[in-house]
Design an enzyme around this catalytic site. Sequence first.
Site, PDB file in Angstrom:
ATOM      1  CE1 TYR A 179     -35.775 105.435  51.957  1.00 19.58           C
ATOM      2  CE2 TYR A 179     -35.830 103.577  53.047  1.00 19.58           C
ATOM      3  CZ  TYR A 179     -35.398 104.772  53.207  1.00 19.58           C
ATOM      4  OH  TYR A 179     -34.853 105.270  54.290  1.00 19.58           O
ATOM      5  NE  ARG A 201     -36.246  92.287  74.765  1.00 20.45           N
ATOM      6  CZ  ARG A 201     -36.742  91.121  75.241  1.00 20.45           C
ATOM      7  NH1 ARG A 201     -37.319  90.291  74.720  1.00 20.45           N
ATOM      8  NH2 ARG A 201     -36.077  90.765  76.612  1.00 20.45           N
ATOM      9  CG  ASP A 213     -42.744  99.534  50.916  1.00 17.37           C
ATOM     10  OD1 ASP A 213     -43.683 100.129  51.507  1.00 17.37           O
ATOM     11  OD2 ASP A 213     -41.409 100.030  51.269  1.00 17.37           O
ATOM     12  CE  LYS A 233     -40.715 107.588  54.595  1.00 21.03           C
ATOM     13  NZ  LYS A 233     -40.047 106.568  55.464  1.00 21.03           N
TER      14      LYS A 233
END
Length: 379
Positions: free
Chosen positions: A98, A46, A169, A194
């Site tokens: 988005y 983690r 972004d 993406k």
Amino acid sequence: MKFATKAIHSGGEPDKETGAIMPPIFQTSTYVQSSPGKHKGYEYTRSHNPTRTRLEENLAALEQAKYALVTASGLSCMSLMMHALPKGSKIICGDDVYGGTYRLFTTVFSHLHDFEFIDTTDLKAVEKALKEKPKMIWLETPTNPMLKISDIKKISEMAKKYKVMSVVDNTFMSPYFQNPLSLGADVVVHSMTKYINGHSDVVGGCMMTNNKKFYDAVWVLQNSMGPSQSPFDSWLVLRGIKTLALRMEAHQKNALKIAKWLETHPKIDSVVYPGLKSHPQFKIAKKQMSGFGGMITFFIKGGLKESKKFLEKVKLFALAESLGGVESLIEHPAIMTHASVPKEIRTELGIHDNLIRLSVGIEDCDDLIQDLEAALKKI
């Protein structure tokens, strides 16, 4: 090293122990210590994982950053960043973003921070908002789905003047076509789902920055809250990145040809693509981007009925959310990716029922055009 070389070799050195040309997947949850507190840099996956470390080294190199952090999704990365800001922070955000970003900011974090949505292509509006001394300005450029382009360099300069953190972004352009940090931005984020991964088989997010204090704060939150990317997904993204330069060139080549074809089609009302001279911010695109990407937005003549009929008739273009994979996708933002944006705001932004978004893949372009033509003939 140039981009295509860095994409293959940064973080991709042969395994030191075995000489394996492809780095192994460290599919482990924990690491043996020689003595309590004595380890080789890894305690628990983690917190850190060698496969994820390689990916972060690669991403930092591609975005010309000192630090990179990868997460289980783009939205989890954004969530960590929001938690890293003091409670009650004012955040300026582009008005066309988005749908998941809009939903996250206006629902999950609306009680924690104060969000203001503005048109970031309007520099006067941006400076007016920055004068209020917000903690952060959040840009998407090009935006999703209207493909509006904001001047990263000028906005970053203004943000520094007012001591505001600037975040970009960069999902739509990938590090191949645009590098916000080199244009003055403080932080760059991506949905690795993406273009960076590029094969529609991983969900992931990342943040790159030269700001060690902010990086450390976000890493502590990731370690505490847990949205780390798995070793296997990290390995898949590293594999996908190797062809990023080739893929982005192919996406752009096809998209430009299709955009020009759509502009002349009698059943198309208008086309939005950064590489067309008709784009309102074409000059800014040429200045800050080295290419125009694979995303196209267009408006067919008609309304929802015609849009649905057209979308039901395509064959090669898959009707699906997401973008940036090698295969071509098509979608209806008002019903699909931006359904969480209230209708009145969608209308104000221009996200109408006849708006179609394309994620142009790397198939043969003539086949893609034939597919679109055949579907358009049905309406």
